[in-house]
Design a protein around this motif. Sequence first.
Motif, PDB file in Angstrom:
ATOM      1  N   ILE A  57      36.092  12.759 -38.951  1.00 36.23           N
ATOM      2  CA  ILE A  57      35.897  12.612 -38.027  1.00 36.23           C
ATOM      3  C   ILE A  57      35.011  13.915 -37.471  1.00 36.23           C
ATOM      4  N   LEU A  58      35.305  15.555 -38.403  1.00 38.54           N
ATOM      5  CA  LEU A  58      35.127  16.880 -38.070  1.00 38.54           C
ATOM      6  C   LEU A  58      32.812  16.588 -38.687  1.00 38.54           C
ATOM      7  N   LYS A  59      33.417  16.158 -39.528  1.00 37.69           N
ATOM      8  CA  LYS A  59      32.335  15.636 -40.821  1.00 37.69           C
ATOM      9  C   LYS A  59      31.067  14.732 -39.402  1.00 37.69           C
ATOM     10  N   PHE A  60      31.695  14.460 -38.559  1.00 33.65           N
ATOM     11  CA  PHE A  60      31.093  13.195 -37.969  1.00 33.65           C
ATOM     12  C   PHE A  60      30.186  14.478 -36.856  1.00 33.65           C
ATOM     13  N   LEU A  61      30.793  14.669 -36.020  1.00 30.33           N
ATOM     14  CA  LEU A  61      30.409  15.565 -34.822  1.00 30.33           C
ATOM     15  C   LEU A  61      29.574  16.763 -35.284  1.00 30.33           C
ATOM     16  N   LEU A  62      29.937  17.228 -36.254  1.00 21.80           N
ATOM     17  CA  LEU A  62      28.856  18.980 -36.598  1.00 21.80           C
ATOM     18  C   LEU A  62      28.104  18.277 -37.128  1.00 21.80           C
ATOM     19  N   GLY A  63      27.592  16.909 -38.350  1.00 24.77           N
ATOM     20  CA  GLY A  63      26.573  16.121 -38.399  1.00 24.77           C
ATOM     21  C   GLY A  63      25.443  15.960 -37.255  1.00 24.77           C
ATOM     22  N   LEU A  64      26.473  15.672 -35.576  1.00 21.22           N
ATOM     23  CA  LEU A  64      25.003  15.050 -35.150  1.00 21.22           C
ATOM     24  C   LEU A  64      25.190  16.835 -33.855  1.00 21.22           C
TER      25      LEU A  64
END
Length: 343
Positions: A57-64
């Motif tokens: 989810i951290l990767k998800f948010l940082l990607g966004l």
Amino acid sequence: MSLDRLISISDLKKIYTKKIKSILGIVNSDLRLLSSNFWNRSLEYPVVTEEVLAALILKFLLGLESSVKLGEILCEIKLSKLENFSKILKRIIASNELKPFNISGFLLFTDFKYPDTLSSEINFWNFWSERKPVEIKNFDEYFNDFMEFLSNNSLFIEYLKGLCNVDENTFNLLLEFALEKIVLVEKQIFKWYGADGFTTYDRKIYIKLFETDCPVMNKAAIFYVLLHELCHYFRRTSCLTWEDSRNCSTPETSIDGIPLSEAGNIFEIQFFGDRHRFLNKSVCEFFLSSTETLSREEYSTKFAFINRTRGRFFVSLMRGACLGEKNIVELSGCAFSKHRGYD
């Protein structure tokens, strides 16, 4: 808000970006701590679901946050009804035999910056949200045949042994451990990654179940892919944590003036003369039954010659493209190669 024509696209991006930054400001410290715990966890210990979720989810948010296509991506997510994102991820992570495959696959491939990379991930999530049964087999029926195959091809053994730089007894133990942990998986699971094999960060090997009408060709394809994946496995035998495994790299090797830095690809070219897009029936039979004492150069030349195209065979321009022939088994490549841009 996106339907309101008074709000410009640039204003929408600013609003979305502000919201994501706000979310990150609230959860960032907790997610980073849990994510760090996961990456520093020993490969010998079971993963903690909450830590893996935090890393994803951290990767998800940082990607966004860093995406230049934020509006399109949020629209894709909305249309795909992914409100239960974390529930789907948790179900994927808790999938027993496929757990390491899914965790490593998502950490490798999940890229939320661009709509085109997001689409395949959405399909993968939807696949898992439907709870379809997955066909899985262990390597037992091939174990003895593969060991005999290696004994007839000592060149392969010596090469693999050199990757991990251990004595013969240790190598044999590592090899047996690797083969006992192999999982053969239906091709649908590999479809999303466009691959035939995958060695996870925690050193488990997954190989696609090939489904031609010829058992010899199926076995040859499995053994061919397995040799590639064993190169990744033996490169990681000294890794202690998930972070070590993620950062494990292969020294660059130049072949015919072309620099290569992917262990399995280097092996394929050195021993088989090329990264083959398919294996024909003749080369499958040679590959499985050969007991000839050849040098590496002689073996690779002969393998490539037998597997040459002839007659009406059509050589595809990209690995994994459909050739439509009954007397060949098609190859798609390795998941790590796909991720790092080698295909």
